[in-house]
Design a protein around this motif. Structure first.
Motif, PDB file in Angstrom:
ATOM      1  N   PHE A 186       0.866  -1.098  -0.003  1.00 12.68           N
ATOM      2  CA  PHE A 186      -0.170  -0.062   0.027  1.00 12.68           C
ATOM      3  C   PHE A 186       0.920   1.303   0.051  1.00 12.68           C
ATOM      4  N   ALA A 187       0.495   2.115  -0.869  1.00  7.57           N
ATOM      5  CA  ALA A 187       1.512   3.210  -0.969  1.00  7.57           C
ATOM      6  C   ALA A 187       0.505   4.605  -0.918  1.00  7.57           C
ATOM      7  N   ALA A 188       1.257   5.518  -0.172  1.00  6.51           N
ATOM      8  CA  ALA A 188       0.225   6.668   0.193  1.00  6.51           C
ATOM      9  C   ALA A 188       1.403   7.709   0.698  1.00  6.51           C
ATOM     10  N   ALA A 189       0.908   9.335   0.093  1.00  6.52           N
ATOM     11  CA  ALA A 189       1.593  10.233   0.888  1.00  6.52           C
ATOM     12  C   ALA A 189       1.226  10.894   2.273  1.00  6.52           C
ATOM     13  N   HIS A 190       0.325  10.105   2.742  1.00 10.00           N
ATOM     14  CA  HIS A 190      -0.683  10.340   4.051  1.00 10.00           C
ATOM     15  C   HIS A 190      -0.041   9.404   4.948  1.00 10.00           C
ATOM     16  N   MET A 191       0.717   9.700   5.990  1.00  4.98           N
ATOM     17  CA  MET A 191       1.325   8.518   6.932  1.00  4.98           C
ATOM     18  C   MET A 191       0.352   7.839   7.785  1.00  4.98           C
ATOM     19  N   TRP A 192      -0.827   8.496   7.877  1.00  9.67           N
ATOM     20  CA  TRP A 192      -2.168   7.994   8.780  1.00  9.67           C
ATOM     21  C   TRP A 192      -2.610   6.872   7.787  1.00  9.67           C
ATOM     22  N   ASP A 193      -2.675   6.855   6.615  1.00 11.29           N
ATOM     23  CA  ASP A 193      -2.910   6.034   5.597  1.00 11.29           C
ATOM     24  C   ASP A 193      -2.196   4.781   5.328  1.00 11.29           C
ATOM     25  N   VAL A 194      -1.175   5.137   5.041  1.00 13.70           N
ATOM     26  CA  VAL A 194      -0.112   3.811   4.648  1.00 13.70           C
ATOM     27  C   VAL A 194       0.120   3.012   6.198  1.00 13.70           C
ATOM     28  N   SER A 195       0.420   3.744   7.213  1.00 13.55           N
ATOM     29  CA  SER A 195       0.382   2.963   8.424  1.00 13.55           C
ATOM     30  C   SER A 195      -0.932   2.264   9.042  1.00 13.55           C
ATOM     31  N   LYS A 203       2.603  -4.800   2.912  1.00 11.57           N
ATOM     32  CA  LYS A 203       3.663  -3.933   3.127  1.00 11.57           C
ATOM     33  C   LYS A 203       3.558  -2.349   2.789  1.00 11.57           C
ATOM     34  N   SER A 204       4.102  -1.441   3.397  1.00 13.77           N
ATOM     35  CA  SER A 204       3.984  -0.132   3.595  1.00 13.77           C
ATOM     36  C   SER A 204       5.077   0.778   2.785  1.00 13.77           C
ATOM     37  N   PHE A 219       3.725   7.161  13.949  1.00 18.55           N
ATOM     38  CA  PHE A 219       3.319   6.334  13.137  1.00 18.55           C
ATOM     39  C   PHE A 219       4.313   5.100  12.728  1.00 18.55           C
ATOM     40  N   GLY A 220       5.524   5.258  13.351  1.00 19.17           N
ATOM     41  CA  GLY A 220       6.505   4.391  12.968  1.00 19.17           C
ATOM     42  C   GLY A 220       7.151   4.290  11.678  1.00 19.17           C
ATOM     43  N   GLU A 221       8.220   3.308  11.457  1.00 18.94           N
ATOM     44  CA  GLU A 221       8.815   3.264  10.213  1.00 18.94           C
ATOM     45  C   GLU A 221       8.066   2.444   9.311  1.00 18.94           C
ATOM     46  N   MET A 222       7.895   2.891   7.982  1.00 23.83           N
ATOM     47  CA  MET A 222       7.176   1.961   7.116  1.00 23.83           C
ATOM     48  C   MET A 222       8.287   1.311   6.184  1.00 23.83           C
TER      49      MET A 222
END
Length: 242
Positions: A186-195, A203-204, A219-222
């Motif tokens: 899953f790929a995003a430019a919103h940390m809330w979204d991908v986390s 996989k993030s 949010f932790g490391e992706m």
């Protein structure tokens, strides 16, 4: 011999694949001078408006009162003027202003390196998909206008199942539909979204193009962290082959 594992990258769309620049330009053209006279910066207003709409969208969804994001976004305009310090919002702007500004949402443009990102992933054997909280037709139109391939069957809107991101059920339904023998990102430019997607097994991959600050302490490391979409594609491909 075992069948090859299918590989998918599911992208958030608005904010990730497309930017808010055109919406900011539309607001600036319609009300920018009046806003600046009140000490309100149009770009700040747009991001405040979008963030508030995302919050209300989520709150309504998780309390079983799902309403399409586009409806919520338009409705909140007057409240956001009030919260910006404008004492009489409905005297400051008209219904026609709101109509023209929200129509600016239709004109959002893809990020400059989006096609390169998608092309790299597809060349490496990935299927590129989208999961959006936005209206299906509007979001599909962004790709069509830009000439960026996004097959209709590979784009899903939360409107279709009535659960909004970041409710984990919104990600889980997509994850489960694709999970048979698959490598799923899953790929995003919103940390809330991908986390959030990471919580259900994806996989993030995070790109800082929108938020700049990842707030890893929250949010932790992706699995993948990048500054551009093209770099994100390179890192996903490298992580997949390692």
């Amino acid at each position: 011999m075992a069948a090859p594992v299918s590989k998918n990258v599911v992208f958030d769309v608005v904010g990730t694949c497309v930017s808010y620049d055109k919406l900011i330009e539309t607001l600036d053209k319609q009300l920018g001078d009046k806003m600046r006279a009140e000490g309100v910066k149009p770009s700040m207003f747009i991001y405040m408006w979008v963030e508030a709409a995302e919050r209300e969208y989520t709150y309504l969804s998780i309390t079983n009162r799902y309403i399409a994001f586009d409806v919520i976004f338009a409705s909140l305009f007057w409240r956001m003027l009030w919260m910006s310090g404008i004492e009489e919002p409905r005297e400051f702007a008209t219904e026609e202003d709101v109509k023209k500004i929200t129509e600016g949402y239709m004109d959002l443009e893809v990020r400059p390196d989006l096609k390169e990102c998608f092309d790299k992933l597809r060349a490496a054997g990935f299927t590129v998909r989208g999961l959006t909280a936005g209206d299906y037709g509007r979001v599909l139109g962004y790709f069509e206008k830009a000439g960026v391939e996004m097959p209709t069957e590979h784009l899903m809107s939360c409107d279709s199942f009535g659960v909004g991101k970041p409710d984990l059920k919104a990600y889980a339904s997509t994850y489960e539909a694709l999970s048979g023998g698959s490598e799923l990102w899953f790929a995003a430019a919103h940390m809330w979204d991908v986390s959030s997607a990471k919580q259900v097994g994806f996989k993030s991959a995070y790109c800082s193009v929108l938020e700049k600050e990842a707030c890893i302490d929250l949010f932790g490391e992706m699995d993948v962290m990048s500054d551009t979409l093209s770099e994100m594609a390179d890192k996903i491909i490298k992580a997949s082959s390692s």
